[in-house]
Design a protein around this motif. Structure first.
Motif: not given
Ligand code: PLP
Length: 392
Positions: A145, A272-273, A276, A279-280, A291, A300, A302, A305, A365, A368
């Protein structure tokens, strides 16, 4: 015999999931093979092509490809004129190489703290660390980010400082609709296998500034103003070393790999997004798994993560339990000023950057990388839930 079979099955069913790794396709292999069959192994036409391709991707004029992200940081520090007596402000929460590059030049890294919810460089802490000797700020786009470059640029301009982005986590990210690469005087990328695209080892600095770019092209080649290929083209053996440089050259076959990988970067970032996002969503109701916050003005890339553990889940125990179950969690990072080298050389002690130090105790971490499939993501989520269920 039965138990051996079962053991083998268990291993086969649950492969170790590293926190990050490369994705190499047949197209990448073919690109490298073509380079190996060409006339150039080291600095040849593919190096310039790769530099231009990354610069174009970022929307900046110049790219200087080197042998690692660390070499890229060193080249940037040299190009902006860091030397003995100069101070450079760096975040405590980063990989040691960010600060090491300052030390290579004889400068002094001065550690600023990070914000508790994003772990990004805190502009207020940067202001507090400025002295008459400060020459530059290095921002690190932690986990992918971008930092608050508006605030950092204002501080840099007001104090006559250079602003460098260590964007080893954030190739392809954006802030306020502007691409990483355009947000600082120099922007540094790494092409290590855990990063967004790989060349094995490799790195690049992108910049709008032709003077800085020319300085870094010399720096990677001993401080010599021309390279072997340029001399061959104009039919001369003569060269002059005009300043002290290093051999930080990247090879042509690595550049071929980089160009092939770059074509897939948007898809890599998109994957990756999505991971993420999964996960979020899974952790959104959990008070124990927090997170990092996302600044609304950023997109981001990413790289990592990262979660901060709370509510009675202890990091050491979580790390051990997850590793035992094949989840390759990791910790990024021990705050740099706490490494023995920095404590001893610069007389630094715990307490200097309390936010980074407190975060270090609770961060983890999670895996990811773009080659992870949905089942693997679900497996990580399941193991994280088990961690929460077991905590009493
Ligand atoms: C990976 C990384 C580096 C160093 O890159 P190498 O290519 O491994 O030398 C520097 N800074 C940060 C923040 C990184 O993540």
């Amino acid at each position: 015999m039965a138990s051996m079979t079962q053991h083998a099955n268990t291993i086969q069913a649950l492969p170790f999931l590293p926190y990050g790794r490369q994705v190499i396709g047949e197209d990448d292999i073919a690109a490298v093979v073509a380079a190996l069959r060409s006339a150039w192994l080291t600095t040849g036409p593919r190096v310039n092509e790769f530099e231009q391709a990354v610069a174009d991707f970022c929307g900046v004029r110049h790219g200087v490809a080197v042998s690692s992200g660390t070499a890229a940081l060193h080249a940037a520090m040299a190009a902006i004129g860091i030397g003995p007596g100069d101070e450079v402000i760096v975040p405590a929460m980063t990989f040691a190489a960010t600060a090491n590059a300052v030390v290579y030049q004889g400068g002094t890294p001065v550690f600023a703290d990070v914000e508790a919810d994003t772990l990004l460089l805190d502009p207020n802490s940067v202001k507090e660390q400025i002295s008459a000797r400060t020459k530059a700020i290095v921002a690190v786009d932690y986990a992918g980010q971008p930092c608050d470059y508006k605030a950092l640029r204002a501080i840099a301009d007001r104090n006559g400082l250079r602003l460098v982005a260590d964007a080893c986590h954030s190739l392809g990210a954006e802030s306020d609709g502007k691409k990483v690469g355009t947000l600082a005087d120099c922007t540094v990328f790494s092409f290590h296998p855990v990063k967004h695209i790989t060349t094995g080892e490799g790195g690049m600095v992108v910049t709008e500034d032709a003077v800085l770019a020319a300085s870094m092209w010399r720096f990677r080649n001993h401080g010599i103003a021309t390279d072997h290929r340029q001399r061959e083209a104009i039919g001369t053996w003569q060269y002059e070393m005009v300043e002290l440089g290093y051999n930080y050259r990247i090879t042509d076959f690595q550049s071929a790999l980089g160009m092939s990988q770059l074509l897939k970067l948007p898809a890599f970032i998109e994957r990756r997004r999505r991971i993420a996002g999964q996960y979020s969503e899974a952790f959104s109701g959990s008070p124990a798994i927090r997170p990092l916050a996302i600044r609304p003005e950023t997109v981001s890339a990413w790289h990592l993560y990262v979660v901060q553990l709370a509510g009675g889940i202890f990091r050491e125990k979580a790390f051990r339990q997850l590793r035992e179950r094949g989840i390759g969690v990791n910790v990024h990072y021990l705050p740099v000023h706490l490494h023995p080298f920095y404590q001893e050389r610069f007389g630094l002690r715990p307490g200097l950057c309390p936010v980074a130090e407190a975060a270090y105790e609770v961060i983890l971490s999670l895996p990811i990388w773009p080659g992870m499939d949905d089942d693997q993501v679900a497996r990580v989520v399941r193991e994280m839930s088990a961690l929460c269920d077991n905590r009493l």
